[in-house]
Design an enzyme around this catalytic site. Sequence first.
Site, PDB file in Angstrom:
ATOM      1  N   HIS A 144       0.833  -1.199   0.000  1.00 26.01           N
ATOM      2  CA  HIS A 144       0.000   0.000   0.000  1.00 26.01           C
ATOM      3  C   HIS A 144       0.871   1.254   0.000  1.00 26.01           C
ATOM      4  O   HIS A 144       0.625   2.198  -0.762  1.00 26.01           O
ATOM      5  CB  HIS A 144      -0.874   0.063   1.266  1.00 26.01           C
ATOM      6  CG  HIS A 144      -1.923  -0.973   1.394  1.00 26.01           C
ATOM      7  ND1 HIS A 144      -2.135  -1.636   2.572  1.00 26.01           N
ATOM      8  CD2 HIS A 144      -2.845  -1.446   0.522  1.00 26.01           C
ATOM      9  CE1 HIS A 144      -3.143  -2.484   2.430  1.00 26.01           C
ATOM     10  NE2 HIS A 144      -3.579  -2.395   1.186  1.00 26.01           N
ATOM     11  N   LYS A 194     -17.107  -6.966   6.004  1.00 30.31           N
ATOM     12  CA  LYS A 194     -15.829  -7.512   6.450  1.00 30.31           C
ATOM     13  C   LYS A 194     -15.713  -7.387   7.964  1.00 30.31           C
ATOM     14  O   LYS A 194     -16.254  -6.465   8.563  1.00 30.31           O
ATOM     15  CB  LYS A 194     -14.656  -6.726   5.834  1.00 30.31           C
ATOM     16  CG  LYS A 194     -14.277  -7.107   4.437  1.00 30.31           C
ATOM     17  CD  LYS A 194     -13.227  -6.153   3.908  1.00 30.31           C
ATOM     18  CE  LYS A 194     -11.855  -6.743   3.915  1.00 30.31           C
ATOM     19  NZ  LYS A 194     -10.867  -5.857   3.275  1.00 30.31           N
ATOM     20  N   ARG A 202      -1.587  -6.385  -7.996  1.00 31.51           N
ATOM     21  CA  ARG A 202      -0.551  -7.388  -7.759  1.00 31.51           C
ATOM     22  C   ARG A 202      -0.516  -8.435  -8.865  1.00 31.51           C
ATOM     23  O   ARG A 202       0.515  -9.040  -9.116  1.00 31.51           O
ATOM     24  CB  ARG A 202      -0.794  -8.095  -6.425  1.00 31.51           C
ATOM     25  CG  ARG A 202      -0.629  -7.203  -5.222  1.00 31.51           C
ATOM     26  CD  ARG A 202      -1.103  -7.885  -3.989  1.00 31.51           C
ATOM     27  NE  ARG A 202      -2.545  -8.085  -4.129  1.00 31.51           N
ATOM     28  CZ  ARG A 202      -3.355  -8.487  -3.175  1.00 31.51           C
ATOM     29  NH1 ARG A 202      -2.872  -8.796  -2.004  1.00 31.51           N
ATOM     30  NH2 ARG A 202      -4.637  -8.606  -3.386  1.00 31.51           N
ATOM     31  N   SER A 225      -3.186  -7.610   3.126  1.00 29.05           N
ATOM     32  CA  SER A 225      -3.535  -7.367   4.527  1.00 29.05           C
ATOM     33  C   SER A 225      -3.978  -8.649   5.217  1.00 29.05           C
ATOM     34  O   SER A 225      -3.589  -8.923   6.357  1.00 29.05           O
ATOM     35  CB  SER A 225      -4.637  -6.316   4.619  1.00 29.05           C
ATOM     36  OG  SER A 225      -4.169  -5.066   4.186  1.00 29.05           O
TER      37      SER A 225
END
Length: 156
Positions: free
Chosen positions: A17, A41, A91, A128
């Site tokens: 990040h 979440k 990514r 994360s």
Amino acid sequence: MKRAICPGSFDPLHLGHCAVIRRAARLFDEVVVAVSTNPHKSHRFTEQERIAMVREVFADEPGVVVEPLASGLIADYAAQREAVALVKGLRNGADYDYELPMATMNRSLTGVETVFLPGEPSLLHVSSSLVMEVASLGGDVAEMVPPRVLHAILTR
């Protein structure tokens, strides 16, 4: 002024990040790191804890502003903040496949563009959720997160 929004839950903020935010800060006059809370979440850190961590990490970067992302559409938030772009780090191809429809929808809603920045090759494995999983099992995540975030993870 060219302003960009870098949205995310940052739960926790990791070096991938940080690299994307710093690169965006070189491209735009101001980067607003918009810390979101996804109601679907389970967050490990509260919104206020996440905002505080991101602010501390970017305290010496004058072009980076950190604020909470109110509920609602990111496209509306970008329009309200007069941002010309959303910045997303990628990514892999799966990230692109996930982000492209959202980028297209956001552009159709308010005209905001999305800028995709490829992730740093040495950090493509970092997410994360993996950081927290590794840390919860006693693994060393010091090379994946800023020191302030590492402290928060270890004291959690």
